[in-house]
Design a protein around this motif. Structure first.
Motif, PDB file in Angstrom:
ATOM      1  N   GLU A   1      15.284  -5.661   5.147  1.00 36.89           N
ATOM      2  CA  GLU A   1      14.936  -6.686   5.801  1.00 36.89           C
ATOM      3  C   GLU A   1      13.698  -6.418   6.923  1.00 36.89           C
ATOM      4  N   ALA A   2      13.871  -4.920   7.319  1.00 38.01           N
ATOM      5  CA  ALA A   2      12.817  -4.472   8.133  1.00 38.01           C
ATOM      6  C   ALA A   2      11.598  -4.368   7.416  1.00 38.01           C
ATOM      7  N   ARG A   3      11.801  -4.027   6.128  1.00 40.25           N
ATOM      8  CA  ARG A   3      10.449  -3.485   5.337  1.00 40.25           C
ATOM      9  C   ARG A   3       9.818  -4.944   5.058  1.00 40.25           C
ATOM     10  N   LYS A   4      10.569  -5.884   4.786  1.00 43.24           N
ATOM     11  CA  LYS A   4      10.025  -7.341   4.655  1.00 43.24           C
ATOM     12  C   LYS A   4       9.184  -7.908   5.607  1.00 43.24           C
ATOM     13  N   VAL A   5       9.920  -7.541   6.483  1.00 35.90           N
ATOM     14  CA  VAL A   5       8.899  -8.152   8.303  1.00 35.90           C
ATOM     15  C   VAL A   5       7.665  -7.358   7.995  1.00 35.90           C
ATOM     16  N   LEU A   6       7.644  -5.960   7.998  1.00 32.01           N
ATOM     17  CA  LEU A   6       6.264  -5.094   8.230  1.00 32.01           C
ATOM     18  C   LEU A   6       5.434  -5.307   6.974  1.00 32.01           C
ATOM     19  N   VAL A   7       5.837  -5.843   5.844  1.00 33.92           N
ATOM     20  CA  VAL A   7       5.056  -6.244   4.711  1.00 33.92           C
ATOM     21  C   VAL A   7       4.448  -7.497   4.959  1.00 33.92           C
ATOM     22  N   ALA A   8       5.209  -8.351   5.631  1.00 34.39           N
ATOM     23  CA  ALA A   8       4.723  -9.590   5.868  1.00 34.39           C
ATOM     24  C   ALA A   8       3.533  -9.693   6.832  1.00 34.39           C
TER      25      ALA A   8
END
Length: 221
Positions: free
Chosen positions: A49-56
């Motif tokens: 979830e954290a990685r998804k946010v930072l990719v976005a």
């Protein structure tokens, strides 16, 4: 659920801080899922979830089968404001040292009639849903997308008092904007909204969208 939400935000902020202070540099790999789980003491769901946010946000880039890396951050180029004398021209032009203003190549989406959104209706002083003409233009330079310009035009009808105003805002990129500008959904964009209400002729709303990390909008006195 509340604990997991807090956890992924904590992990995302820690990684942001590492990028900001140089602990993680552009091109660095941030670690595997297992490594990050052990480092932060959280579940794989939290890390994902954290990685998804930072990719976005455009801070990280995921490479299939290779891992997740800190994105290279380009040096923003300057786009200089100009008075649009021709409706086919952009509101901003590229600036590049002694070469002056570069010409842009434009792709044009056919004009169509659409219902006015709440923001467009407010700017033009008409009711929401009233039909207005819309044209979307994507301006490129050296094959790369520079700015996305959406023009809404109202022909006929009573509008607000004559005048021109401009507003600069920022927000996450929409899916359509990210696709056109070759960015990622949620990446910060700068939006310049220009409202033209002439004494005679059609009123217009011109919305220019650029990726904030690539371009800086410049106004000269």
């Amino acid at each position: 659920m509340a604990r997991r939400t807090t956890a992924y935000r904590r992990v995302a902020q820690h990684l942001r801080d590492q990028v900001a202070d140089g602990s993680l540099k552009p091109g660095d790999r941030i670690g595997s899922l297992t490594e990050l789980q052990e480092a932060f003491g959280v579940s794989d769901t939290v890390i994902l979830e954290a990685r998804k946010v930072l990719v976005a946000e455009g801070l990280l880039v995921a490479r299939t089968g290779d891992g997740t890396y800190v994105r290279e951050r380009p040096q923003p180029q300057r786009l200089v404001h100009q008075e649009p004398g021709d409706r086919e021209q952009p509101v901003f032009r590229m600036e590049a040292g002694e070469s002056g203003l570069f010409p842009d190549v434009v792709e044009v989406e056919a004009e169509e009639s659409v219902p006015a959104s709440a923001a467009t209706a407010r700017a033009l002083g008409v009711r929401v849903g009233r039909k207005v003409k819309r044209v979307i233009r994507l301006f490129r330079h050296d094959a790369s997308p520079v700015q996305l310009l959406t023009v809404h035009t109202l022909r006929g009808g009573k509008v607000q008092p004559a005048g021109t105003e401009e507003e600069i805002t920022s927000r996450p990129a929409t899916d359509a904007e990210a696709s056109a500008l070759e960015g990622v959904v949620g990446q910060p964009v700068t939006v310049a909204t220009r409202v033209e209400r002439p004494e005679a002729g059609p009123a217009r709303v011109l919305e220019t969208v650029v990726l904030a990390e690539r371009y800086t909008l410049v106004y000269r006195a």
